[in-house]
Design an enzyme around this catalytic site. Structure first.
Site, PDB file in Angstrom:
ATOM      1  CG  ASP A  96      48.161  37.494  37.860  1.00  0.00           C
ATOM      2  OD1 ASP A  96      47.699  37.515  36.698  1.00  0.00           O
ATOM      3  OD2 ASP A  96      49.187  36.855  38.166  1.00  0.00           O
ATOM      4  CD  GLU A 146      48.929  35.166  28.564  1.00  0.00           C
ATOM      5  OE1 GLU A 146      48.590  34.694  29.670  1.00  0.00           O
ATOM      6  OE2 GLU A 146      49.190  36.376  28.387  1.00  0.00           O
TER       7      GLU A 146
HETATM    8  O1  KIV Z   1      45.467  37.611  34.705  1.00  0.00           O
HETATM    9  C1  KIV Z   1      44.860  37.406  33.653  1.00  0.00           C
HETATM   10  O2  KIV Z   1      44.056  38.232  33.188  1.00  0.00           O
HETATM   11  C2  KIV Z   1      45.099  36.145  32.958  1.00  0.00           C
HETATM   12  C3  KIV Z   1      44.551  36.030  31.578  1.00  0.00           C
HETATM   13  C4  KIV Z   1      45.361  36.819  30.650  1.00  0.00           C
HETATM   14  C5  KIV Z   1      44.405  34.626  31.161  1.00  0.00           C
HETATM   15  O3  KIV Z   1      45.722  35.280  33.486  1.00  0.00           O
END
Ligand code: KIV
Length: 272
Positions: A52, A190
């Protein structure tokens, strides 16, 4: 620990668990469109995440909150048309799974049916357990996401490192074990301390995929625009840029503008 690399013609959720068992690190990258996904897949990236983060890098929003389920399905189906090998995981966007498990299942089914994706990812632990269980019970593979969860940015207030304090670290460990127990096939960690990533990764049998989680995660994920240096205002410590595409693209585009203005382009050989 073995570093032997087994060939995977097609990466599945089971391949990822095998990679962890065999000590092979997992590569994951985001992609949101056909052309980029084609390159990422051909470079043998194991997992493509239709994140997202498209809300930020594709649509220019400040946060990941505004992107809709329809928009995620559009990005995911473009990516799916490009891939031969990678496992494609799609984020369930904000507001499509937190309120109730039935709604979560409905959202996950729409992603799977309308895009052809292979799995979904949801942010959170205990508070979304019932939603995750409902999706798993329908046979849809789920990846968890703990630590800094950008959909909760207004609760956190900042994008700084999470789980530095004991209480939050203990809760994160509990959540990771819970996600493993109910049947998730992997967990994104994260922006948490490397030491915590190590303990979590050693305590569960499913792979952890770090972004700002340090070297002990079973795999790594980055946003493709950051890796290629297309974004340039964003410079967190965890980010390694492999190119400076922002500069290269700007130079190429300026050269094109100059050539058009000066009547250098097109020349006699570039016309019919
Ligand atoms: O939306 C995204 O790109 C993510 C990553 C940062 C893991 O969830």
């Amino acid at each position: 620990m073995s570093t032997a690399k087994k060939e995977y013609k097609r990466v599945t959720v089971k391949s990822l668990v095998d990679m962890k068992k065999n000590g092979e690190k997992i590569s994951m990258l985001t992609a949101y469109d056909y052309s980029m996904a084609k390159i990422v897949d051909a470079a043998n990236v194991d997992v493509i995440l239709v994140g997202d983060s498209a809300s930020n890098v594709m649509a220019g929003h400040e946060t990941t909150l505004p992107i809709t389920l329809d928009q995620m399905i559009y990005h995911a189906s473009s990516v799916i048309r490009a891939i031969d090998r990678a496992l494609v995981v799609v984020d369930l966007p904000f507001g499509t799974y937190q309120s109730d498990p039935k709604k979560a299942l409905h959202s996950a089914i729409r992603i799977m049916k309308e895009s052809g994706a292979h799995a979904v990812k949801l942010e959170g632990g205990e508070e979304i357990k019932e939603s995750i269980k409902k999706i798993l019970n329908a046979g849809i593979p789920v990846m968890g996401h703990l630590g800094l969860t950008p959909q909760s940015i207004y609760k956190f207030g900042t994008y700084t490192v999470r789980a530095k304090e004991e209480e939050e670290a203990v809760q994160l460990m509990k959540d990771a074990k819970m996600l493993e127990k109910i049947g998730c096939f992997g967990i994104v960690l994260e922006k948490i301390p490397a030491k915590l990533t190590k303990v979590v990764s050693e305590s569960i049998s499913i792979p952890t995929i770090g972004i700002g989680g340090g070297k002990h995660a079973d795999g790594q994920v980055l946003v493709i625009h950051d890796l290629l240096g297309m974004t340039h205002e964003f410079n967190p410590r965890f980010l390694r840029r492999y190119m400076n595409l922002y500069e290269e693209m700007s130079t190429a585009i300026s050269n094109y503008v100059d050539d058009v203005k000066s009547r250098d382009f097109p020349n006699d050989e570039e016309q019919y």
